[in-house]
Design a protein around this motif. Sequence first.
Motif, PDB file in Angstrom:
ATOM      1  N   ILE A  53       1.838   0.791  -3.471  1.00  0.00           N
ATOM      2  CA  ILE A  53       2.111   2.097  -3.499  1.00  0.00           C
ATOM      3  C   ILE A  53       3.568   1.862  -2.130  1.00  0.00           C
ATOM      4  O   ILE A  53       4.644   1.656  -2.455  1.00  0.00           O
ATOM      5  CB  ILE A  53       1.427   3.009  -2.618  1.00  0.00           C
ATOM      6  N   LEU A  54       2.843   1.275  -1.291  1.00  0.00           N
ATOM      7  CA  LEU A  54       4.117   0.567  -0.132  1.00  0.00           C
ATOM      8  C   LEU A  54       5.126  -0.453  -0.733  1.00  0.00           C
ATOM      9  O   LEU A  54       6.163  -0.427  -0.380  1.00  0.00           O
ATOM     10  CB  LEU A  54       3.478   0.254   1.148  1.00  0.00           C
TER      11      LEU A  54
ATOM     12  N   LEU B 170      -5.126   8.970  -0.516  1.00  0.00           N
ATOM     13  CA  LEU B 170      -3.974   7.993  -0.197  1.00  0.00           C
ATOM     14  C   LEU B 170      -2.452   8.267   0.346  1.00  0.00           C
ATOM     15  O   LEU B 170      -1.735   7.348   0.601  1.00  0.00           O
ATOM     16  CB  LEU B 170      -2.933   7.367  -2.218  1.00  0.00           C
ATOM     17  N   ILE B 171      -2.149   9.549  -0.298  1.00  0.00           N
ATOM     18  CA  ILE B 171      -1.299   9.734   0.687  1.00  0.00           C
ATOM     19  C   ILE B 171      -0.504  10.023   2.332  1.00  0.00           C
ATOM     20  O   ILE B 171       0.375   9.388   2.591  1.00  0.00           O
ATOM     21  CB  ILE B 171       0.157  11.364  -0.085  1.00  0.00           C
TER      22      ILE B 171
ATOM     23  N   ARG C 202     -10.079  -2.335  -4.219  1.00  0.00           N
ATOM     24  CA  ARG C 202      -9.652  -1.452  -5.011  1.00  0.00           C
ATOM     25  C   ARG C 202      -8.063  -0.311  -4.053  1.00  0.00           C
ATOM     26  O   ARG C 202      -7.119   0.417  -4.648  1.00  0.00           O
ATOM     27  CB  ARG C 202     -10.416  -0.788  -5.629  1.00  0.00           C
ATOM     28  N   LYS C 203      -9.166   0.065  -2.766  1.00  0.00           N
ATOM     29  CA  LYS C 203      -7.610   1.263  -2.240  1.00  0.00           C
ATOM     30  C   LYS C 203      -6.792   0.162  -2.215  1.00  0.00           C
ATOM     31  O   LYS C 203      -5.159   0.477  -1.282  1.00  0.00           O
ATOM     32  CB  LYS C 203      -8.343   1.922  -1.428  1.00  0.00           C
ATOM     33  N   GLY C 204      -6.993  -1.010  -1.384  1.00  0.00           N
ATOM     34  CA  GLY C 204      -5.890  -1.977  -1.149  1.00  0.00           C
ATOM     35  C   GLY C 204      -5.159  -2.101  -1.537  1.00  0.00           C
ATOM     36  O   GLY C 204      -3.609  -1.813  -1.622  1.00  0.00           O
TER      37      GLY C 204
ATOM     38  N   VAL D  23     -12.557  -2.577 -15.999  1.00  0.00           N
ATOM     39  CA  VAL D  23     -13.492  -2.485 -14.688  1.00  0.00           C
ATOM     40  C   VAL D  23     -13.320  -2.646 -13.585  1.00  0.00           C
ATOM     41  O   VAL D  23     -13.903  -1.539 -12.825  1.00  0.00           O
ATOM     42  CB  VAL D  23     -15.446  -2.380 -15.044  1.00  0.00           C
ATOM     43  N   LEU D  24     -13.192  -2.968 -13.338  1.00  0.00           N
ATOM     44  CA  LEU D  24     -12.774  -4.197 -11.608  1.00  0.00           C
ATOM     45  C   LEU D  24     -11.300  -2.883 -11.255  1.00  0.00           C
ATOM     46  O   LEU D  24     -11.621  -2.099 -10.122  1.00  0.00           O
ATOM     47  CB  LEU D  24     -12.009  -5.278 -11.896  1.00  0.00           C
ATOM     48  N   ILE D  25     -10.757  -2.362 -12.076  1.00  0.00           N
ATOM     49  CA  ILE D  25      -9.799  -1.534 -11.169  1.00  0.00           C
ATOM     50  C   ILE D  25      -9.744   0.124 -11.477  1.00  0.00           C
ATOM     51  O   ILE D  25      -9.241   0.449 -10.758  1.00  0.00           O
ATOM     52  CB  ILE D  25      -8.263  -1.778 -12.031  1.00  0.00           C
ATOM     53  N   GLY D  26     -11.185   0.743 -12.275  1.00  0.00           N
ATOM     54  CA  GLY D  26     -11.271   1.797 -12.609  1.00  0.00           C
ATOM     55  C   GLY D  26     -12.654   2.541 -11.363  1.00  0.00           C
ATOM     56  O   GLY D  26     -13.286   1.362 -10.695  1.00  0.00           O
TER      57      GLY D  26
END
Length: 479
Positions: A350-351, A381-382, A342-344, A37-40
Motif C-alpha cells: 500500500i505504501l 489497514l487505512i 501478511r499484514k506487513g 494459502v500463504l496470502i489468503g
Amino acid sequence: MLTVRKLMEHKLPVLSGDALLISNNSAIQLIINTLKVLIGLESQTALYKANCIALYRSLQEKEVNANDYLNLTNRPLNSLNEVLPSALCENWQSWLQLPLPELVEILIESYGLKNLTANLPYLLAFRDLTASAGKLGEKGIIAFLTWWEEDGIKKSLPSPEGADAIQIITIHKSKGLAFRAVFVPFCNWEIKGKANGTFWVSSDDTVYKELRGIPLKYNEALADSAIAKAYYEELLYNNMDALNMLYVATTRSKDYLYIATMAKKELKLSNMGDVINLTFENEFDENGVYEIVDFVSAESKNEEANFIDLKSYPTTTRLSELYIPSEDKHLRHLVNIEKSGRKGSLLHDILANASTPKEVEAYITNLILDGIVQEDEKPNLISRALEVLENVDLKVVLSKATGSITEKNIIDAKGKLHRPDRILFNNDEVIILDYKFTLEESDKHIEQVNNYSTLLAEMGYENIKTYLFYAVKGKLKLV
C-alpha cells in the motif's frame, strides 16, 4: 482426450497439448495452491488447503484420510503438519519475507518435489516463468498470481523434438512441423463452414445500405436472398479453408500417412471425409481400405539426441544462507513476523503505491475488489497506513519533496535489478526512502539503501541522503 486415454490404455507413450501445459502439472498446481494459502485469510483458504493436501499426498503416493479435509476453515496452516510438510507449517510466516523465486525453490524442497523426475521439466519451466514475471522488479505473490491467472496459465512446454512418443496435436498447431508418420483419425471437418456462424456482409446493394454492413447467421437459406453473392463468396472461402487444412494435414508426414474417414450409406458432401470418399470411391477394397504402397528407406541416425538427463531438481545454497531457522531467531522478532507477516506485506504494498490518505483508500478499495483483502480489514489497514504517513519525522522528509518516484527499477552494470521503495527529489538533494516492517534493525537494511545510493551516484546524482523507516517502531533512521 478420449484418444489419449485409449492410447495410454494400450501402454503407448503419448504427448498431447494438454499434457504439455505447465498449469496441468500436479507439482505446479501444488505450488500455486500453496501460494494462495500463504496470502489468503485462514477462513477463506479451506479449498486451497484441501487441494494442497490432495496433491501432496498424490505426488508422494500416500493414502488420504477423508478426516484430513474436515474443518479446514478453522485450522491454521501451522496445525496441518500431519498432512503437509512440517517445515512449511512451522516456517511459512518467515518464508513470506523471501523473494518469490526463492520462495518457490524452498517450497519445491519442502514438498520433496526435487526428486520426482517426471515433474522436473515443469518445475524448471515454472522457475523460468517466476523469473520472467519478475523482470520488472519483485512485485510479490499477489502480483504474480494475477499474472498467472491471466497469462501464465496458458504457457506450455515446447514439444520435444525426437521424443519417442505419439504426439496428439491439432492441424493448425502442426504447421511447419514434420513427422515420420502421421495419422488423421477424424478427417471430418466441414467444407461449407459451420452453420449459424456469424459473418459480416456489405449492405450497399440492399434496402439496408445506410448501415454499410450487417452481421448475419451463415446458412443455406441465404442462397436465395438479396445477399446471395456474399453467401457464395463466404462458401467459397470456407471450401478453400477446408482444402488448406487437408493440405497441411497431408504434408506433415515424411514416410507414412494414414487418413480415416466415415463411410455413409448415402454420399452427401458435407465434410472433408466425404470428399475423400468420393474421390477414391472406386479404389477402396471390400474392407474400405485404399493403399498407396511405396518403398521407404530406414532412417540412420548417426548423431545421438542432445538430451540432458536430470535426476533431481537443481537447487543452490543461497536459501540456506538467507534463511535462518525459526529456533535461532530472536523471540520477539519471530513473534512479530508471525503475527504481521501478511499484514506487513500488505502495508508495504500500500505504501509503495500510495502517499496520501485519498490514494491509500483508493488503493485498498482496489485490493478489496481484487479479492486480496476483506471489507472488514479496510479500516485497520487505512489506520495503519495513515499512522505511517502521519509520523512527524517522516512527514518532514516527505514535505520537502517536489517530486518522487515509487518502486521503479534501477539496472546496475551487471544487469541486476534494484527497486527502492521511494526516491524523493527537491531542488538540491535526492532522498532515498525505504520502508521496513520488521521489529529489529539490520545491517543488511543499511547495506541495501547504501547500494541504492551508490547506484544513483553513478547515474550522476549528487547530495544523496538515505533513510530507513521502521514502521513497527515508528522510527525514521538517517543512514
